[in-house]
Design an enzyme around this catalytic site. Sequence first.
Site, short mmCIF file in Angstrom:
data_model
loop_
_atom_site.label_atom_id
_atom_site.label_comp_id
_atom_site.label_asym_id
_atom_site.label_seq_id
_atom_site.Cartn_x
_atom_site.Cartn_y
_atom_site.Cartn_z
N LYS A 1 0.81 -1.12 0.39
CA LYS A 1 0.34 -0.15 -0.14
C LYS A 1 1.30 1.07 -0.61
CE LYS A 1 -3.84 1.98 2.61
NZ LYS A 1 -4.81 1.85 3.32
N SER B 1 -9.91 1.97 2.79
CA SER B 1 -8.99 2.60 1.96
C SER B 1 -7.66 2.06 1.46
CB SER B 1 -7.89 3.94 2.81
OG SER B 1 -7.14 2.77 3.79
N SER C 1 -10.60 -0.64 7.04
CA SER C 1 -9.15 -0.27 5.76
C SER C 1 -8.73 -1.64 5.40
CB SER C 1 -7.85 1.15 5.97
OG SER C 1 -9.22 1.98 6.01
#
Length: 446
Positions: free
Chosen positions: A52, A127, A151
């Site tokens: 990420k 997210s 997330s």
Amino acid sequence: AEEAYARIEAVDGDVQAFLALNKEQALKQAEELESVPAEDRGPLFGLPIGVKDNIVTEGLETTCSSKILQGFNPIYDATVVRKLKEAGMITIGKINMDEFAMGSSTENSAYQKTRNPWNLDHVPGGSSGGSAAAVAAGEVPFTLGSDTGGSIRQPAAFCGVVGMKPTYGRVSRFGLVAFASSLDQIGPITRNVEDNAKLLEVISGVDPMDSTSANVEVPKFSEAIGKPIKGLKIGVPKEYMGDGVSPEVRESVLAALKVLEGQGAVWEEVSLPHSEYALATYYLLSSSEASSNLARFDGIRYGYRAEEATNLLELYKMTRAQGFGDEVKRRIMLGTYSLSAGSYDAYYLKAQKVRTLIKQDFEKVFEEYDVIVGPTTPTPAFKVGEIVDDPLTMYANDILTIPVNLAGVPGISVPCGFSNGLPLGLQIIGKHFDESTIYQVASAYE
Ligand code: GLN
């Protein structure tokens, strides 16, 4: 690694999970790894992983999907990235997310909108939507996400993959760009439960660079896989199965409980009475912490700088006005307000107190039960664009994941059937530092 790049080439035009590829470096690393003797190779040796984009990677652009970090090339690796390297894992590239991890659909990225691989008209969640979509689309078998309020688990549920938010303090946050420091945790997203346990083994452990990382033993999580669950006690919070949860989600959880019951586990309804305050508490606390953490992005130290400024104050203002997206600005304003002298007691301090009550709710249930089970999300993945202009509805998506972060306990989402071709997630929540029992139950269900 080559297979991963070929698959990305084939499908990422549709899925849009990757922001930056690390191809040259990754293939070089792969070649070097070939000389490592077999006895020095761990279980995940040579396997590709996506990271990420809020986790810093030396020499590889790290943007948090924000314009304000465009062109930022970190000079060091996050502790987790160092651990991946030591395990012989190959970082394939950096993955799209909601800007600074604020969002539930990956529509808040300044660069691209990741799509749900099961149906490209739908969001992958957020997210860490890029991290979940990349695994679901078969681009990489492993990714890292981060979870401040859901997330990792919410996108894992929407994309039909396995996502674990470890206990707060289990994994070092050094090199994770901070959103809300008292809530953020890095965790693994994978195709199955066993892979997940093995990746968590790699990234866990105390770190002198993160004073909130906990000095507790890291068990071999993978040894919990397949252990019988006979006699295990499961609590199912009535607040997680109520009106706000869609009928197909509720049914899928009940069907999963039947499977666990069939193996000798027992389940009973329990209560987490302060759940209804979790959302408000989370948005006050996380925004307050974010407003402070994001003060460092000033146009001087990192990434983007507004060109037209004629003095220092203007430089700060213009850089931040141009560099941050709407959702990030909304949080900074809300957080700054709740921390200001006139509202601190009424909002920030009060939210801290309610946080303690929420934590106590969990402690009480865990006096009697081994795990808590419920849905990960109230509904399956919604459509791209459907609620992007309605922040409150977007926030409500995390109603079942946020309490776990506020309490600091670990939670996983595992695939739990489908509704109209879209995956659903089962959430299993454990005691502090008891990820092993979560993996045990998750593997029994899987
Ligand atoms: N969707 C939540 C938020 O926008 C959770 C985000 C996260 O866990 N990083 O804050």
